[in-house]
Write a protein that holds these residues in place. Sequence first.
Motif, PDB file in Angstrom:
ATOM      1  N   ARG A  75       0.864  -1.194   0.000  1.00 27.35           N
ATOM      2  CA  ARG A  75       0.000   0.000   0.000  1.00 27.35           C
ATOM      3  C   ARG A  75       0.888   1.226   0.000  1.00 27.35           C
ATOM      4  N   GLY A  76       0.612   2.089  -1.021  1.00 31.16           N
ATOM      5  CA  GLY A  76       1.352   3.336  -1.111  1.00 31.16           C
ATOM      6  C   GLY A  76       2.774   3.118  -1.600  1.00 31.16           C
ATOM      7  N   PRO A  77       3.591   4.195  -1.562  1.00 26.20           N
ATOM      8  CA  PRO A  77       4.978   4.105  -2.029  1.00 26.20           C
ATOM      9  C   PRO A  77       5.846   3.356  -1.023  1.00 26.20           C
ATOM     10  N   GLY A  78       6.978   2.764  -1.537  1.00 22.49           N
ATOM     11  CA  GLY A  78       7.888   2.017  -0.678  1.00 22.49           C
ATOM     12  C   GLY A  78       8.975   2.924  -0.115  1.00 22.49           C
ATOM     13  N   PRO A  79       9.862   2.352   0.671  1.00 21.76           N
ATOM     14  CA  PRO A  79       9.861   0.935   1.077  1.00 21.76           C
ATOM     15  C   PRO A  79       8.700   0.619   2.006  1.00 21.76           C
ATOM     16  N   GLU A 122      11.333  -9.672  -8.034  1.00 26.06           N
ATOM     17  CA  GLU A 122      11.716  -8.302  -8.361  1.00 26.06           C
ATOM     18  C   GLU A 122      11.789  -7.431  -7.110  1.00 26.06           C
ATOM     19  N   SER A 123      11.841  -8.098  -5.947  1.00 27.36           N
ATOM     20  CA  SER A 123      11.893  -7.377  -4.674  1.00 27.36           C
ATOM     21  C   SER A 123      13.224  -7.614  -3.971  1.00 27.36           C
ATOM     22  N   ALA A 124      13.491  -6.810  -2.974  1.00 29.76           N
ATOM     23  CA  ALA A 124      14.685  -6.969  -2.142  1.00 29.76           C
ATOM     24  C   ALA A 124      14.315  -6.567  -0.716  1.00 29.76           C
ATOM     25  N   ARG A 125      15.194  -6.964   0.236  1.00 29.31           N
ATOM     26  CA  ARG A 125      14.966  -6.601   1.641  1.00 29.31           C
ATOM     27  C   ARG A 125      16.143  -5.761   2.123  1.00 29.31           C
ATOM     28  N   THR A 126      15.846  -4.700   2.874  1.00 27.65           N
ATOM     29  CA  THR A 126      16.894  -3.873   3.469  1.00 27.65           C
ATOM     30  C   THR A 126      17.403  -4.534   4.737  1.00 27.65           C
ATOM     31  N   ALA A 127      18.468  -3.962   5.280  1.00 25.99           N
ATOM     32  CA  ALA A 127      19.056  -4.538   6.491  1.00 25.99           C
ATOM     33  C   ALA A 127      18.083  -4.543   7.650  1.00 25.99           C
ATOM     34  N   ASP A 128      17.204  -3.548   7.664  1.00 33.62           N
ATOM     35  CA  ASP A 128      16.225  -3.503   8.765  1.00 33.62           C
ATOM     36  C   ASP A 128      14.906  -4.170   8.409  1.00 33.62           C
ATOM     37  N   GLY A 129      14.883  -4.975   7.318  1.00 36.36           N
ATOM     38  CA  GLY A 129      13.727  -5.807   7.023  1.00 36.36           C
ATOM     39  C   GLY A 129      12.659  -5.183   6.165  1.00 36.36           C
ATOM     40  N   LEU A 130      12.879  -3.989   5.657  1.00 37.98           N
ATOM     41  CA  LEU A 130      11.886  -3.371   4.787  1.00 37.98           C
ATOM     42  C   LEU A 130      11.971  -3.986   3.381  1.00 37.98           C
ATOM     43  N   VAL A 131      10.833  -3.966   2.678  1.00 40.86           N
ATOM     44  CA  VAL A 131      10.746  -4.494   1.315  1.00 40.86           C
ATOM     45  C   VAL A 131      10.900  -3.343   0.340  1.00 40.86           C
TER      46      VAL A 131
END
Length: 419
Positions: A75-79, A122-131
């Motif tokens: 929902r909405g813009p990422g991350p 086509e997704s990735a995860r940041t170090a703090d777990g965000l998509v």
Amino acid sequence: MSTETEAAAAEAGTPPPAGWEEARSRVYAVGLSAALPAVARPLAEADGHTLAEPLTTRTDLPAFPTSSVDGWAVRGPGPWRVVGRVLAGHTAAPLETDGSTVEIATGAMVPEGTTAILRIEESARTADGLVTGTPRPAPEWREPGEEAYLGEELLPAGTPVDPAVLGLAASCGHDTLRVRRPPRAALLVFGDELLTSGPPGAGRVRDALGPSVPAWLRRYGCQVRTADVVGPVADTLPAHVAAVRGALANADLVCTTGGTMHGPVDHLHPTLEALGADYVVNTVAVRPGFPMLLARLVGDDGRVRFVAGLPGNPQSAVVALVSLVAPLLAGLTGRPMPVLPHVTLAEPIPGRGDYTHLALARWDRVAGTAYPVRHVGSAMLRGLAGADGFAVIRPGASGAAGDRVPLVPLPLTPGERAG
């Protein structure tokens, strides 16, 4: 029908033969008027039946928005912050705030509030777990009603039920279907001269119709048990009457082979008279196959049954099957009258004077052309074994190369739909 043909029939003491197209229409109409009753069948038991009423949806298809891919409903813009997971078969909680996401499986319900679905690959995860990632511009889910809306007619009555129909019915919520069952058929083989095993000889010929006619009938959607194939029946009137009466006890349609003329051992017409039958068609102006017939009987239970008299010559018998039996069975099951495709003749085919000529042909479905085959005498089966159907040459005409003519297809495989 020409005056010459009518005069010849009058001299022989028989009614003039029905035109081939008229005969097909007549037997279809009488079959439809006696259509088998509609019954409810569970989906697991409905294969091979015929829809007795239109197939409609009990819900929108799909019934709710479903994901087309494995990924993230965002929902909405990422991350986006992961707030849960939704799998197929579960109800999804709404996405209530921008920047939130749930992992979603293919076929799972799309949560309310979703603005896009990001594919997992086509997704990735940041170090703090965000998509993170960029969703594709086109929606990655199926909208309710995309395939059909609640109450929409998907298939008309008269549609043969096959595995695809069963799957469609299940997908839109049906547990049972209103259908007409396959007709039950029997075969009586007439002729003391017939052998049922070994090679022909000493004045006797091998019965070719006892093994083949039940197989044709099954390909036209009939149920034919081994016990329903009887013969050779003795060439006496009492034996014929007893055999036909016995077969009618369990069958909707009884086919007989031979005895359709008025020779010294042709007992079918006296048998039909003894049983109180009414002729629907008595001879057809078609070659080969002229002395074919269809009769109608009403039993003590009020149920209508039919007797199809097939000529004794093997190819003529198959002509009778495609001319009279196939349209009758379509009517009995409530299916539409078979529509004949048209083909272009690749070679000339002669006419047969005042008669419709059903000429065995190979059908090139890609090119839309038909080629006449050899070995096509009434008693021959070699040409039939290499043919795909019968090219129809109308009375008083002949077929020239390049002409467009109707073709009666043969039901060549058990999986092919009849008609």
